[in-house]
Structure formats: C-alpha cells, structure tokens
Motif scaffolding. Structure first.
Motif, PDB file in Angstrom:
ATOM      1  N   THR A 138      67.486  15.499 137.600  1.00  0.00           N
ATOM      2  CA  THR A 138      66.777  16.569 138.670  1.00  0.00           C
ATOM      3  C   THR A 138      67.093  17.940 138.640  1.00  0.00           C
ATOM      4  OG1 THR A 138      68.825  16.605 139.924  1.00  0.00           O
ATOM      5  CG2 THR A 138      67.617  14.554 140.265  1.00  0.00           C
ATOM      6  N   ALA A 139      66.392  18.682 139.233  1.00  0.00           N
ATOM      7  CA  ALA A 139      66.411  20.318 139.149  1.00  0.00           C
ATOM      8  C   ALA A 139      67.061  20.656 140.623  1.00  0.00           C
ATOM      9  CB  ALA A 139      65.163  20.999 138.917  1.00  0.00           C
ATOM     10  N   GLY A 140      68.336  20.343 140.586  1.00  0.00           N
ATOM     11  CA  GLY A 140      69.039  20.857 141.801  1.00  0.00           C
ATOM     12  C   GLY A 140      70.492  21.276 141.851  1.00  0.00           C
ATOM     13  N   THR A 141      71.133  20.144 141.307  1.00  0.00           N
ATOM     14  CA  THR A 141      72.677  20.763 141.710  1.00  0.00           C
ATOM     15  C   THR A 141      73.238  21.620 140.535  1.00  0.00           C
ATOM     16  OG1 THR A 141      73.539  18.909 139.753  1.00  0.00           O
ATOM     17  CG2 THR A 141      73.084  18.006 142.249  1.00  0.00           C
ATOM     18  N   GLY A 142      72.697  21.512 139.408  1.00  0.00           N
ATOM     19  CA  GLY A 142      73.526  22.617 138.366  1.00  0.00           C
ATOM     20  C   GLY A 142      74.444  22.273 137.954  1.00  0.00           C
ATOM     21  N   SER A 143      74.973  20.831 138.253  1.00  0.00           N
ATOM     22  CA  SER A 143      76.225  20.298 137.893  1.00  0.00           C
ATOM     23  C   SER A 143      76.569  20.410 136.263  1.00  0.00           C
ATOM     24  CB  SER A 143      76.235  18.734 138.182  1.00  0.00           C
ATOM     25  OG  SER A 143      77.682  18.316 138.009  1.00  0.00           O
ATOM     26  N   GLU A 144      75.400  20.617 135.448  1.00  0.00           N
ATOM     27  CA  GLU A 144      75.679  20.478 134.070  1.00  0.00           C
ATOM     28  C   GLU A 144      76.175  21.890 133.565  1.00  0.00           C
ATOM     29  OE1 GLU A 144      71.661  22.455 134.952  1.00  0.00           O
ATOM     30  OE2 GLU A 144      72.605  20.644 135.682  1.00  0.00           O
ATOM     31  N   VAL A 145      76.299  22.837 134.424  1.00  0.00           N
ATOM     32  CA  VAL A 145      76.961  24.076 134.120  1.00  0.00           C
ATOM     33  C   VAL A 145      78.115  24.610 135.203  1.00  0.00           C
ATOM     34  CG1 VAL A 145      75.341  24.960 132.736  1.00  0.00           C
ATOM     35  CG2 VAL A 145      75.082  25.559 135.248  1.00  0.00           C
ATOM     36  N   THR A 146      78.604  23.636 135.892  1.00  0.00           N
ATOM     37  CA  THR A 146      79.505  23.919 136.905  1.00  0.00           C
ATOM     38  C   THR A 146      80.618  23.275 136.856  1.00  0.00           C
ATOM     39  OG1 THR A 146      79.216  22.225 138.674  1.00  0.00           O
ATOM     40  CG2 THR A 146      77.759  23.871 138.544  1.00  0.00           C
ATOM     41  N   PRO A 147      81.961  23.751 137.065  1.00  0.00           N
ATOM     42  CA  PRO A 147      83.475  23.246 136.728  1.00  0.00           C
ATOM     43  C   PRO A 147      83.786  22.226 138.021  1.00  0.00           C
ATOM     44  CG  PRO A 147      83.787  25.342 137.529  1.00  0.00           C
ATOM     45  CD  PRO A 147      82.304  25.451 137.517  1.00  0.00           C
ATOM     46  N   ILE A 148      82.713  21.700 138.612  1.00  0.00           N
ATOM     47  CA  ILE A 148      83.033  21.036 140.142  1.00  0.00           C
ATOM     48  C   ILE A 148      82.483  19.655 140.091  1.00  0.00           C
ATOM     49  CG2 ILE A 148      82.423  21.300 142.594  1.00  0.00           C
ATOM     50  CD1 ILE A 148      81.629  24.064 142.078  1.00  0.00           C
ATOM     51  N   LEU A 177      62.441  14.570 131.472  1.00  0.00           N
ATOM     52  CA  LEU A 177      63.138  13.740 132.379  1.00  0.00           C
ATOM     53  C   LEU A 177      62.840  13.892 133.859  1.00  0.00           C
ATOM     54  CD1 LEU A 177      66.471  13.686 130.507  1.00  0.00           C
ATOM     55  CD2 LEU A 177      64.804  12.306 130.135  1.00  0.00           C
ATOM     56  N   THR A 178      62.174  15.038 134.285  1.00  0.00           N
ATOM     57  CA  THR A 178      62.231  15.415 135.728  1.00  0.00           C
ATOM     58  C   THR A 178      60.794  14.770 135.867  1.00  0.00           C
ATOM     59  OG1 THR A 178      61.699  17.634 135.578  1.00  0.00           O
ATOM     60  CG2 THR A 178      63.690  17.128 135.665  1.00  0.00           C
ATOM     61  N   LEU A 179      59.850  14.620 135.176  1.00  0.00           N
ATOM     62  CA  LEU A 179      58.309  14.291 135.581  1.00  0.00           C
ATOM     63  C   LEU A 179      58.354  13.302 136.664  1.00  0.00           C
ATOM     64  CD1 LEU A 179      56.598  14.934 132.122  1.00  0.00           C
ATOM     65  CD2 LEU A 179      56.758  16.473 133.839  1.00  0.00           C
ATOM     66  N   GLY A 180      59.176  12.282 136.472  1.00  0.00           N
ATOM     67  CA  GLY A 180      58.891  11.008 137.473  1.00  0.00           C
ATOM     68  C   GLY A 180      59.447  11.281 138.735  1.00  0.00           C
ATOM     69  N   LEU A 181      60.182  12.582 139.223  1.00  0.00           N
ATOM     70  CA  LEU A 181      60.774  12.435 140.494  1.00  0.00           C
ATOM     71  C   LEU A 181      59.807  12.583 141.554  1.00  0.00           C
ATOM     72  CD1 LEU A 181      63.406  15.325 139.984  1.00  0.00           C
ATOM     73  CD2 LEU A 181      63.997  13.168 140.484  1.00  0.00           C
ATOM     74  N   PRO A 182      60.105  11.882 142.550  1.00  0.00           N
ATOM     75  CA  PRO A 182      59.184  11.721 143.666  1.00  0.00           C
ATOM     76  C   PRO A 182      59.046  13.129 144.186  1.00  0.00           C
ATOM     77  CG  PRO A 182      60.518   9.803 143.760  1.00  0.00           C
ATOM     78  CD  PRO A 182      61.141  10.768 142.724  1.00  0.00           C
ATOM     79  N   ALA A 183      58.014  13.479 145.194  1.00  0.00           N
ATOM     80  CA  ALA A 183      58.079  14.779 145.800  1.00  0.00           C
ATOM     81  C   ALA A 183      59.126  14.812 146.637  1.00  0.00           C
ATOM     82  CB  ALA A 183      56.543  14.793 146.428  1.00  0.00           C
ATOM     83  N   HIS A 184      59.594  14.030 147.636  1.00  0.00           N
ATOM     84  CA  HIS A 184      60.395  14.403 148.475  1.00  0.00           C
ATOM     85  C   HIS A 184      61.894  14.937 147.975  1.00  0.00           C
ATOM     86  CE1 HIS A 184      61.493  10.207 147.965  1.00  0.00           C
ATOM     87  NE2 HIS A 184      62.671  10.378 148.332  1.00  0.00           N
ATOM     88  N   VAL A 185      62.058  13.975 146.579  1.00  0.00           N
ATOM     89  CA  VAL A 185      63.448  14.269 146.042  1.00  0.00           C
ATOM     90  C   VAL A 185      63.315  15.707 145.004  1.00  0.00           C
ATOM     91  CG1 VAL A 185      64.798  13.698 144.018  1.00  0.00           C
ATOM     92  CG2 VAL A 185      63.929  11.903 145.523  1.00  0.00           C
ATOM     93  N   GLY A 242      60.539  25.349 134.805  1.00  0.00           N
ATOM     94  CA  GLY A 242      60.850  26.556 135.705  1.00  0.00           C
ATOM     95  C   GLY A 242      61.908  26.136 136.865  1.00  0.00           C
ATOM     96  N   MET A 243      61.678  24.936 137.228  1.00  0.00           N
ATOM     97  CA  MET A 243      62.716  24.404 138.205  1.00  0.00           C
ATOM     98  C   MET A 243      63.918  24.047 137.648  1.00  0.00           C
ATOM     99  SD  MET A 243      61.475  24.382 141.029  1.00  0.00           S
ATOM    100  CE  MET A 243      62.521  23.486 142.281  1.00  0.00           C
ATOM    101  N   LEU A 244      63.783  23.366 136.353  1.00  0.00           N
ATOM    102  CA  LEU A 244      65.126  22.904 135.663  1.00  0.00           C
ATOM    103  C   LEU A 244      65.762  24.224 135.410  1.00  0.00           C
ATOM    104  CD1 LEU A 244      66.545  20.445 135.055  1.00  0.00           C
ATOM    105  CD2 LEU A 244      65.419  20.511 132.792  1.00  0.00           C
ATOM    106  N   LEU A 245      65.107  24.985 134.816  1.00  0.00           N
ATOM    107  CA  LEU A 245      65.920  26.450 134.284  1.00  0.00           C
ATOM    108  C   LEU A 245      66.557  27.047 135.514  1.00  0.00           C
ATOM    109  CD1 LEU A 245      67.008  28.034 131.940  1.00  0.00           C
ATOM    110  CD2 LEU A 245      64.442  29.351 131.951  1.00  0.00           C
ATOM    111  N   GLY A 246      65.799  27.402 136.688  1.00  0.00           N
ATOM    112  CA  GLY A 246      66.267  27.838 137.976  1.00  0.00           C
ATOM    113  C   GLY A 246      67.580  27.109 138.372  1.00  0.00           C
ATOM    114  N   SER A 247      67.342  25.792 138.653  1.00  0.00           N
ATOM    115  CA  SER A 247      68.768  25.152 138.949  1.00  0.00           C
ATOM    116  C   SER A 247      69.782  25.392 138.078  1.00  0.00           C
ATOM    117  CB  SER A 247      68.362  23.433 138.935  1.00  0.00           C
ATOM    118  OG  SER A 247      69.436  22.870 139.108  1.00  0.00           O
ATOM    119  N   MET A 248      69.664  25.527 136.678  1.00  0.00           N
ATOM    120  CA  MET A 248      70.829  25.727 135.953  1.00  0.00           C
ATOM    121  C   MET A 248      71.358  27.121 135.904  1.00  0.00           C
ATOM    122  SD  MET A 248      71.859  27.154 132.961  1.00  0.00           S
ATOM    123  CE  MET A 248      70.258  27.619 131.882  1.00  0.00           C
ATOM    124  N   LEU A 249      70.457  28.038 136.026  1.00  0.00           N
ATOM    125  CA  LEU A 249      70.878  29.554 136.403  1.00  0.00           C
ATOM    126  C   LEU A 249      71.501  29.575 137.769  1.00  0.00           C
ATOM    127  CD1 LEU A 249      67.750  31.347 134.995  1.00  0.00           C
ATOM    128  CD2 LEU A 249      69.924  31.137 133.909  1.00  0.00           C
TER     129      LEU A 249
END
Length: 387
Positions: A138-148, A177-185, A242-249
């Motif tokens: 998902t393009a949201g939490t950014g957990s892949e680059v956080t110490p949380i 991997l994000t292509l199948g995400l439903p619109a609301h997610v 763009g969403m995935l990169l923005g989420s990571m940043l």
C-alpha cells in the motif's frame, strides 16, 4: 542551525517487478526466512512470486499469514515464536503497514530474545534483530522506512515500539504490487501518507529538521499530484509509482520529525472501533488542522501551494487566508476521494466521544509533538466537530 539526527532504511530498491527479484538480497537473508503477510495477499497471488524467487536461490521459506489490521499483541508474539521455532535467519514483511510492523517486532524478538514489555516506547528496544526486508503493498504507512511498530494491546489501546534498531536493512518498493488496491483503500492510505508529511513538517519535536521538511514537501507534491488519478484509475502504473514513492518520502520525514495530534486522535478510532488507520486520520484531519492553525498557520501556508498549486496565486495572499483555504481544500479532497467525513458514519455515537478523548490523552509520545498543546477538553471538542 539546531543539531538533529536523521536515520532511515539502509537500502532501497524501487521499480516495477523488484519484489519478484528479492533473491538479489539472498546474501543478507540467509538460509531460512519467515515471510510475514496476510491471507488476502496470499489469495491474491502476490506472495507466490516472492516465495518462488527465494526458493530458486536455495532459501527455505515459511509463510506466516495471520496478520490482521491493527495487529494484536497475540499476533505479534505468534510471528516471533514462529521465527524462533524455525530458527529463521531473516524476516520479510510483505503487505500493508500491519504486516510490516509485525515483521519488525518478529525480527527484533526472535533475534534478541527481548521481552516486548521492555521494548515499548522510544529508544527502549536494544536488539540485535534478524536481517529484515520490507515490501509495502500500500502507499500509505511508509513503515518500510520508519523505526516504528504499532501494536494493539489491552482494551484496544495502541502502543508503539520506536527504535532505529527496527529499521529494515532493505525496503523494496514495487508499484505493481499496489495495482490491485481498491479505490477506498487507495484513498485512505494516500491521505494517511499526506498526514505523515503535514505533521512531520509542523512537528514541535526538537528533532524537526531541514531534511524532514524537504522530504515532506516532495512527498506532498507527489501524493497530491497522483492520489485522485490512482483512486479513479487504479491500473495507472505512473500514478501508483508516484504514490508509493511519495508515501516512502513521507515515512522518512515523520520517522525523524514525529507525527502529532492527528495520529493521537486517530488511534482511539482505529483501536476501539476498528476503523482503518488511514480513514481514522482522514476523519479528524481537517478539524485538527483548524485547531492547530493559530500556532501552525504559517507552516500550513508554506505547504499549501505544494499540495494545491492554485493556492497563493490568487488575490488571497495573507497567511491566514491561505491557511483557511488549505484546510478547506483538504476537507474537500476527502469528499472527492469518496471517504467518509463524519465519525457517525463509521458507527461512533456521541456517547463514545468522552471515552475517546480520554484514550487520546494516553498518546503522550505523539501529543508532545503537536504545535499547539491539546487538553482532554480540546480532544473532545475536535471529536465533536468531526461527529
């Protein structure tokens, strides 16, 4: 310039198809890997290419797919026990923020033998941990680059482990991997990422720093330019990228300049009523921004043209006018994305608000970062405005 520290994930691989080439990191992961994910992703076929690529490199893989949204302590402990039982030499988290958070703690506990109760809070996890690779879907939490890592504990309270020790060795960002995400997610997780950037930019943390602020601006530029297209045209790989990169940043930004009252008030909504985290943030976001405006209006006005390029170009150029327009545009964006905008729409009653306000005040590690001090009465008033 004030001193600051900045930590982030050591390695990053971005691009379509990178997840199915995870064996490029075989040397890091060792011979036996625990892959932490959820049953939905297994059923969707997103896990199998990763597993097969690992096996082709001679790596044995066990799948732990019991992760659920807002993972409970029992799920975290079960994953850690599985890693210990199989004598895992590495851990992979594949999924949304919940799977990545579970993978972090599984790698920590199985690698160090630490007690989870000793790791809660900021800087208390000591490690070492097992080698760790995280793959967001998902393009949201950014957990892949956080110490949380956030875990739901007794009485639906959310508690965090915050330590550079649980930053992964490698983050793999594969927009396919994000292509199948439903619109609301897509909408809810995208707003979550925007909140990360906004709160990082305006954080009262002593570690609010130039790098985090620059990353927050670039994150908001990418997210705002792509979120509506990603929601409306879910197969647009450029918008998804763009969403995935923005989420990571945004994740890199708030990992070092921590989030504040939006998240503190969102946690009781998610923990008690099991509303997805991104939607919980969206429900209170405009109302927290209005509350913060007397203290953070200047910063909001600085961010405004990066999110909504037309703001600041018209006749209304006073800071307070731009800030007010920015907040209204944020509220309108939630509506355009099709998100619920009232607490009553997600099953919360007016009688629930006092308990929610009390619960929100437990999130002291977040509230201390808010640009304006929040009392329990303030929290109640924000919830009432969102009701």
């Amino acid at each position: 310039m004030a001193p600051f520290t900045f930590n982030t994930t050591a390695g990053l691989a971005f691009g379509a198809g990178t997840a199915a080439r995870i064996a490029d990191h075989a040397g890091l992961l060792g011979e036996r890997v625990l892959l932490v994910t959820d049953k939905g992703l297994v059923a969707a076929g997103l896990v199998e290419p990763v597993v097969q690529n690992l096996k082709s490199a001679g790596i044995a893989v066990e799948i732990f797919d019991d992760v659920a949204a807002d993972p409970a302590r029992s799920i975290v402990m079960a994953a850690a026990e599985r890693a210990s039982e199989m004598k895992a030499t590495g851990v992979i988290g594949l999924g949304g923020g919940s799977s990545l958070d579970v993978a972090k703690i599984a790698a920590l506990l199985s690698g160090s033998g630490e007690n989870l109760d000793d790791a809660w809070g900021v800087g208390n996890a000591k490690g070492p941990r097992l080698p760790l690779v995280l793959i967001p879907t998902t393009a949201g939490t950014g957990s892949e680059v956080t110490p949380i890592s956030i875990v739901t504990v007794e009485e639906d309270e959310k508690r965090g482990v915050v330590s550079p020790v649980i930053l992964p060795d490698v983050a793999i960002l594969d927009p396919e991997l994000t292509l199948g995400l439903p619109a609301h997610v897509t909408a809810a997780t995208g707003v979550d990422a925007m909140v990360h950037a906004i709160e990082a930019y305006t954080s009262k943390s002593a570690n609010n720093n130039p790098l985090s602020r620059a990353l927050a601006i670039e994150a908001l530029t990418l997210l705002s330019a792509n979120i509506e297209r990603a929601v409306e045209q879910g197969d647009d790989i450029d918008a998804r990228s763009g969403m995935l990169l923005g989420s990571m940043l945004a994740g890199q930004a708030f990992a070092n300049s921590p989030v504040a009252a939006v998240h503190a008030l969102a946690y009781p909504i998610g923990g008690r009523f099991h509303v997805p985290h991104g939607l919980s943030n969206a429900l209170v976001l405009p109302h927290v921004l209005r509350f913060n405006a007397p203290a953070a209006g200047g910063a909001y006005a600085e961010l405004a043209p990066h999110v909504f390029p037309s703001l600041g170009l018209g006749p209304a150029t006073a800071t307070q006018d731009i800030t007010a327009q920015f907040i209204e545009e944020i509220a309108d964006l939630n509506k355009r994305l099709g998100l619920q905008t009232k607490l009553r729409e997600v099953g919360i009653t007016e009688n629930d608000l006092p308990r929610m306000a009390s619960d929100a005040m437990k999130q002291t590690r977040l509230l201390v970062n808010n640009p304006r001090e929040v009392s329990e009465q303030d929290a109640f008033d924000i919830y009432r405005a969102a009701y």
